[in-house]
Design a protein around this motif. Structure first.
Motif, PDB file in Angstrom:
ATOM      1  N   GLY A 128       0.864  -1.138   0.015  1.00 27.59           N
ATOM      2  CA  GLY A 128      -0.047   0.211   0.005  1.00 27.59           C
ATOM      3  C   GLY A 128       0.832   1.203   0.082  1.00 27.59           C
ATOM      4  N   SER A 129       0.705   2.090   1.062  1.00 27.62           N
ATOM      5  CA  SER A 129       1.645   3.319   1.132  1.00 27.62           C
ATOM      6  C   SER A 129       2.445   3.090   2.097  1.00 27.62           C
ATOM      7  CB  SER A 129       0.712   4.397   1.447  1.00 27.62           C
ATOM      8  OG  SER A 129      -0.034   4.189   2.682  1.00 27.62           O
ATOM      9  N   ARG A 130       3.064   1.874   2.478  1.00 31.66           N
ATOM     10  CA  ARG A 130       3.923   1.653   3.470  1.00 31.66           C
ATOM     11  C   ARG A 130       5.131   0.906   2.984  1.00 31.66           C
ATOM     12  NH1 ARG A 130       3.490   2.379   9.291  1.00 31.66           N
ATOM     13  NH2 ARG A 130       5.154   1.323  10.262  1.00 31.66           N
ATOM     14  N   VAL A 131       6.325   1.392   3.625  1.00 32.70           N
ATOM     15  CA  VAL A 131       7.560   0.285   3.538  1.00 32.70           C
ATOM     16  C   VAL A 131       7.317  -0.767   4.649  1.00 32.70           C
ATOM     17  CG1 VAL A 131      10.174   0.314   3.342  1.00 32.70           C
ATOM     18  CG2 VAL A 131       8.887   2.301   2.505  1.00 32.70           C
ATOM     19  N   ILE A 132       7.588  -1.941   4.174  1.00 34.24           N
ATOM     20  CA  ILE A 132       7.115  -2.982   5.294  1.00 34.24           C
ATOM     21  C   ILE A 132       8.491  -3.834   5.434  1.00 34.24           C
ATOM     22  CG2 ILE A 132       4.778  -3.054   5.139  1.00 34.24           C
ATOM     23  CD1 ILE A 132       5.019  -5.520   3.655  1.00 34.24           C
ATOM     24  N   ASP A 144       9.277  -3.474  11.089  1.00 33.56           N
ATOM     25  CA  ASP A 144       8.440  -2.528  11.555  1.00 33.56           C
ATOM     26  C   ASP A 144       8.611  -0.976  11.079  1.00 33.56           C
ATOM     27  OD1 ASP A 144       6.478  -4.273  13.000  1.00 33.56           O
ATOM     28  OD2 ASP A 144       8.021  -4.562  14.352  1.00 33.56           O
ATOM     29  N   LEU A 145      10.069  -0.716  11.086  1.00 36.48           N
ATOM     30  CA  LEU A 145      10.727   0.407  10.505  1.00 36.48           C
ATOM     31  C   LEU A 145      11.707   0.328   9.799  1.00 36.48           C
ATOM     32  CD1 LEU A 145      10.929   3.716  10.584  1.00 36.48           C
ATOM     33  CD2 LEU A 145      12.070   3.329  12.696  1.00 36.48           C
ATOM     34  N   ASP A 271       5.546   6.451   5.898  1.00 34.49           N
ATOM     35  CA  ASP A 271       5.136   5.433   6.559  1.00 34.49           C
ATOM     36  C   ASP A 271       6.084   4.238   6.668  1.00 34.49           C
ATOM     37  OD1 ASP A 271       3.056   7.038   7.109  1.00 34.49           O
ATOM     38  OD2 ASP A 271       1.692   5.925   5.717  1.00 34.49           O
ATOM     39  N   GLY A 272       6.753   4.032   7.861  1.00 32.40           N
ATOM     40  CA  GLY A 272       7.487   2.780   7.876  1.00 32.40           C
ATOM     41  C   GLY A 272       8.990   3.082   7.316  1.00 32.40           C
TER      42      GLY A 272
END
Length: 438
Positions: A128-132, A144-145, A271-272
């Motif tokens: 989505g819009s997050r680096v995982i 998580d980050l 995010d992330g």
């Protein structure tokens, strides 16, 4: 959310942040493509010792560092030199780059950081819009980050979706090509300037230095265009004519590298995700020095992560990292990117005039280890008045300077307006102003 933190790359800021977070109880692993014990170029680096304390890192053993010599700056003609006179308590320290890495890594490991060597990071993993996570040659790794400390050409930052709003590529003028080598000492002849820095020598846009050490002569050649072996040899021979101690055989070093010389990213977080060090272009734009800035930035990042008690690690909770970095460092250094751009518009003759007329003085080139802002350059009202009179005597500079001064002032103003709290609309508007200022 959990507390698993991935650091991509063993950049100075990344390993310093890793140590602080591991010490606070986070599960932190660093993934580095090089072999253990091979990090760092075969040369010395100079940085502010206070940055270690800011990052919670002890000073290295006394036999691992020395204090930097004052530099003497020359224009292209080299008719007049301007020598620094940095106070003893403001001197930077000089260390072997490999010793710096060893010191930082040993400290991080003692704090609980895990390091995986010979693991090449290829790209971020996006949901989505997050680096995982990160994609590596050893498989996909999730966290998580993700802290991006892979450097100027980071495969993490450069492969983020455009929708993240983080600049992926930089212009050629925003990086400098460097050749650095240590040559045998050809003689014991005394030199007037032990650490001699030349600007635009031979009419080339760039900087060079010849530092006469006890055992060898340290040579650096920096250019704002491409630099190859043939040109490095030609220019070194030119330097040799004015530096009798500079021998012909390289005893160590001899590497070519590229270093960013521009303002920090307009957006450091997603995010992330958080970028630090050369991944975020945290160098001093005029000279490319970035170790101290990266170490100081690690404290801003660690504080933001520690403050996120819910472990969201998103734009909103990571924004204090960017805000505090700009307020303490980035906002003061960014205007120097416009000062660098102005210097690149000058001819060798104009640079000589600035030095030989007294428009630039020894006080102006005396910058101590705590230098963090264009506004802290040594000057006063009378100095400004006298400089204005000298500028008026040079019609070409008189035309160029107002525009340059306006751009520097604009950059300082925009940096001071960074939103304190994250709002997508406010940040978007601020980023437009920030990027337009350069």
């Amino acid at each position: 959310m959990g507390n698993k933190i991935i650091v991509a790359g063993l950049g100075h800021g990344g390993i310093a942040a890793a140590a602080q977070l591991a010490g606070a109880g986070y599960d932190v692993t660093v993934y580095e493509q090089k072999k253990e014990g091979t990090l760092g170029y075969d040369w010395t680096d100079i940085f502010a010792p206070g940055s270690l304390g800011t990052a919670g890192i002890p000073m290295p053993p006394a036999d691992k560092f020395s204090y930097k010599e004052d530099m003497t700056f020359f224009g292209p003609s080299e008719r007049k030199g301007l020598r620094q006179h940095v106070p003893q308590d403001q001197l930077e320290i000089k260390m072997e780059r490999r010793d710096i890495y060893e010191h930082l890594i040993n400290h991080a490991v003692s704090c609980g950081v895990k390091i995986v060597y010979e693991c090449k990071v290829n790209a971020p993993i996006i949901l989505g819009s997050r680096v995982i996570g990160i994609s590596t040659d050893k498989g996909d790794i999730y966290g998580d980050l993700i802290i991006d400390a892979c450097g100027m050409n980071s495969p993490v930052r450069r492969n983020l979706p455009e929708s993240f709003g983080i600049q992926r590529e930089i212009a050629r003028s925003e990086k400098i090509s460097i050749f650095r080598a240590f040559y045998e000492k050809a003689s014991d002849e005394e030199v007037e300037a032990k650490f001699k820095v030349s600007l635009f020598k031979d009419g080339k846009q760039g900087i060079s230095w010849v530092a006469s050490e006890d055992e060898y002569t340290d040579v650096l050649i920096g250019r704002f265009d491409d630099l190859d072996e043939e040109e490095a040899q030609r220019f070194t021979e030119l330097l040799r004519k004015d530096n009798p101690r500079l021998g012909k055989n390289i005893v160590r070093g001899g590497q070519f590298v590229e270093i960013p010389v521009r303002q920090a990213l307009s957006q450091l977080v997603a995010d992330g995700y958080a970028a630090i060090g050369d991944s975020a272009f945290m160098t001093v734009p005029l000279i490319g020095s970035g170790i101290a800035n990266s170490l100081k930035a690690s404290k801003c990042l660690a504080d933001a992560v520690n403050a996120d008690k819910n472990g969201f690690y998103n734009c909103e909770t990571l924004w204090p990292y960017q805000y505090n970095f700009f307020k303490t460092l980035g906002g003061g250094l960014a205007p120097l990117a416009n000062a660098k751009s102005f210097l690149l518009t000058l001819t060798p003759e104009e640079i000589d005039y600035a030095i030989e007329s007294g428009m630039v003085t020894e006080d102006n080139v005396t910058i101590g280890a705590d230098f963090t802002s264009a506004a802290s350059l040594n000057t006063d009202f009378l100095d400004i008045f006298n400089k204005a009179k000298l500028i008026c005597k040079n019609p070409v500079l008189l035309k160029k300077l107002p525009s340059a001064g306006s751009k520097i002032a604009k950059a300082m103003g925009v940096c001071s307006m960074i939103p304190r709290k994250y709002s997508s609309e406010k940040v978007k508007n601020w980023k437009k102003m920030y990027e337009a200022a350069f």
